[in-house]
Design an enzyme around this catalytic site. Structure first.
Site, PDB file in Angstrom:
ATOM      1  N   SER A 192       0.798  -1.207   0.000  1.00  0.00           N
ATOM      2  CA  SER A 192       0.000   0.000   0.000  1.00  0.00           C
ATOM      3  C   SER A 192       0.843   1.275   0.000  1.00  0.00           C
ATOM      4  CB  SER A 192      -0.960  -0.037   1.189  1.00  0.00           C
ATOM      5  OG  SER A 192      -2.006   0.869   1.009  1.00  0.00           O
ATOM      6  N   ASP A 197       9.738   5.451 -10.568  1.00  0.00           N
ATOM      7  CA  ASP A 197       9.320   6.063 -11.828  1.00  0.00           C
ATOM      8  C   ASP A 197      10.116   7.315 -12.149  1.00  0.00           C
ATOM      9  OD1 ASP A 197       7.496   4.084 -12.210  1.00  0.00           O
ATOM     10  OD2 ASP A 197       5.714   5.360 -12.185  1.00  0.00           O
ATOM     11  N   LYS A 247      -0.932  -4.266  -3.045  1.00  0.00           N
ATOM     12  CA  LYS A 247      -2.203  -3.647  -2.630  1.00  0.00           C
ATOM     13  C   LYS A 247      -2.282  -2.247  -3.224  1.00  0.00           C
ATOM     14  CE  LYS A 247      -4.933  -2.144   1.298  1.00  0.00           C
ATOM     15  NZ  LYS A 247      -4.918  -0.720   0.902  1.00  0.00           N
TER      16      LYS A 247
END
Length: 471
Positions: free
Chosen positions: A300, A311, A325
């Site tokens: 999460s 990224d 998740k």
């Protein structure tokens, strides 16, 4: 006698909380004539029939509150593994966890042979100042024996308003007789960030994302700069076995290392509900190299941070695939009736990757050496059974379609969550330290593998993100 539809209607009011009575009544008046709502009321009639039958015919008189709460929880848990009903007590406990502070004694405890055992007193708390020690056994609280209580019940009794006293009866190895220790409760802060210096590298472990996480991280970074000084090679951010927490804290932690760009995108049921969190100028680490450690227990909020830094190529992610998740839960209070935890959105990394039932793949895979007792267990459990994808009723990853032969793509997430207690045996940590020092250039030689990267679709700009959704 009350008509079944009316009975079901008032039962439904109990389920939703009396505060919603007016709204629900208006809804039923407006839409009662529609086919869709006729079916809804037919189902509510069924629920009313079952509830009446249970209350009248069950072998023992059932608790009405328990029946309604169980019905609500059953409805929510049928949606996905992370939606649920929080009773008033569970809601208070959740608030304590996310707030990161409470009135208490400051001890980590476990249950052993029916009594509470002290694992460790927390430094600078009433428990440590009163002289409590690891392995002390607590047998009585204010003269009342603990035997018969659960660990949660005992902990609840030890917590309480600040500046109120409690007497603990202690049994200690090497001391013949039990003795009493009087401790005055104080504010206990759960430190979500633990840090130490590995010579020229700052090691920072984030254990959860509560309201204190960002503040504690800032302090840890400032302390590392001060103590290591100009010899600081970089930072290891350890997110292994971090189950998540507050979304706004995950965004703030990511922002601490980024100068610009998106942090996370959250997408609800409708496209217009898509929101985007943006980083602000200011990298607290002054551009130093960062390694983020993840494993199958990183979930999460941890995946939000790892995905954002990956990224933006701001950090090298090392370890094994994360839990997967990729959904956001919003806590919706119901007044005195507790709250519901409801999945309201999926989140995506800045490059528009969904992590749901997929996880974050590390830039460099480093597997831990499992002890013998865990090897057999690992061999009998499939890799796909350790993450979100193995949970019954999990949300599907929207990016997963069908393969070229028309078969559905199998979802896989998660990995081993084992971390050795001894730092020298922790292959992931040791690789991260070597990487930051420039001595682990050859990944294969270091026992690591570099997976082939897969291109991700471009992100779409949207509005600001939600605040304080719970993960």
């Amino acid at each position: 006698m009350m008509r079944k539809t009316e009975f079901a209607f008032w039962t439904f009011l109990l389920m939703t909380g009396l505060a919603g009575a007016t709204t629900l009544l208006n809804v039923t008046r407006t839409y009662s004539a529609t086919t869709e709502n006729s079916e809804l009321f037919r189902q509510l009639d069924l629920f009313g029939d079952v509830l009446e039958r249970v209350r009248s015919d069950y072998v023992e008189k059932p608790d009405d509150t328990m029946l309604i709460e169980s019905a609500i929880n059953g409805m929510l848990s049928a949606l996905d593994p992370h939606s649920s009903y929080l009773s008033p007590k569970n809601y208070r406990d959740m608030q304590v966890q996310t707030r990161g502070e409470f009135g208490g004694l400051g001890i980590e405890v476990t249950m052993e042979n029916g009594v509470v055992k002290v694992v460790s007193p927390i430094d600078d708390t009433p428990a440590s100042k009163a002289g409590l020690q690891a392995n002390d056994l607590i047998t009585h609280l204010d003269g009342e024996q603990i035997v018969g209580l659960t660990l949660e019940q005992a902990v609840e009794k030890m917590r309480g308003p600040v500046n109120t006293p409690i007497s603990l009866t202690i049994v200690r190895k090497g001391v013949d007789d039990p003795f009493d220790v009087k401790v005055t409760r104080d504010i206990i802060r759960i430190n979500a960030v633990k840090a130490n210096n590995e010579k020229d590298v700052a090691y920072i472990k984030i254990t959860t994302f509560n309201e204190q996480t960002h503040t504690n991280l800032v302090k840890a970074i400032e302390n590392a700069k001060k103590t290591i000084g100009k010899d600081l090679k970089g930072y290891v951010i350890d997110l292994r076995n971090n189950p998540g927490g507050l979304l706004d804290q995950a965004i703030a932690v990511s922002d601490d290392f980024l100068e610009r760009g998106a942090v996370v995108l959250t997408k609800g049921r409708n496209n217009e509900e898509t929101q985007r969190a943006q980083a602000h100028p200011g990298d607290l680490t002054d551009g130093k190299k960062i390694v983020v450690l993840i494993n199958g227990g990183s979930a999460s909020a941890s995946e939000i941070v790892a995905g954002a830094l990956q990224d933006h190529k701001r950090a090298t992610v090392v370890g094994t695939r994360s839990f997967g998740k990729g959904s956001v839960q919003t806590i919706i209070p119901l007044g005195a009736n507790g709250a519901i935890r409801l999945t309201t959105a999926r989140y995506y990394t800045p490059s528009n990757r969904s992590i749901q039932a997929k996880g974050i793949d590390p830039d460099i895979i480093v597997e831990q050496d499992l002890p013998d007792e865990l090897k057999k267990k690992a061999e009998s459990v499939a890799e796909s059974q350790r993450g979100e994808a193995s949970l019954r009723g999990h949300l599907r990853n929207p990016e997963n379609g069908n393969s070229e032969d028309g078969k559905e793509v199998k979802e896989v997430s998660g990995s081993s969550a084992y971390v050795p207690k001894e730092p020298e045996k922790d292959k992931q940590l040791q690789y991260a330290l070597s990487f930051l020092r420039g001595t682990a250039i050859d990944a294969k030689t270091a026992g690591a593998t570099v997976p082939t990267p897969t291109p991700a679709p471009a992100a779409k700009p949207d509005a600001d993100t939600k605040e304080k959704a719970k993960n």
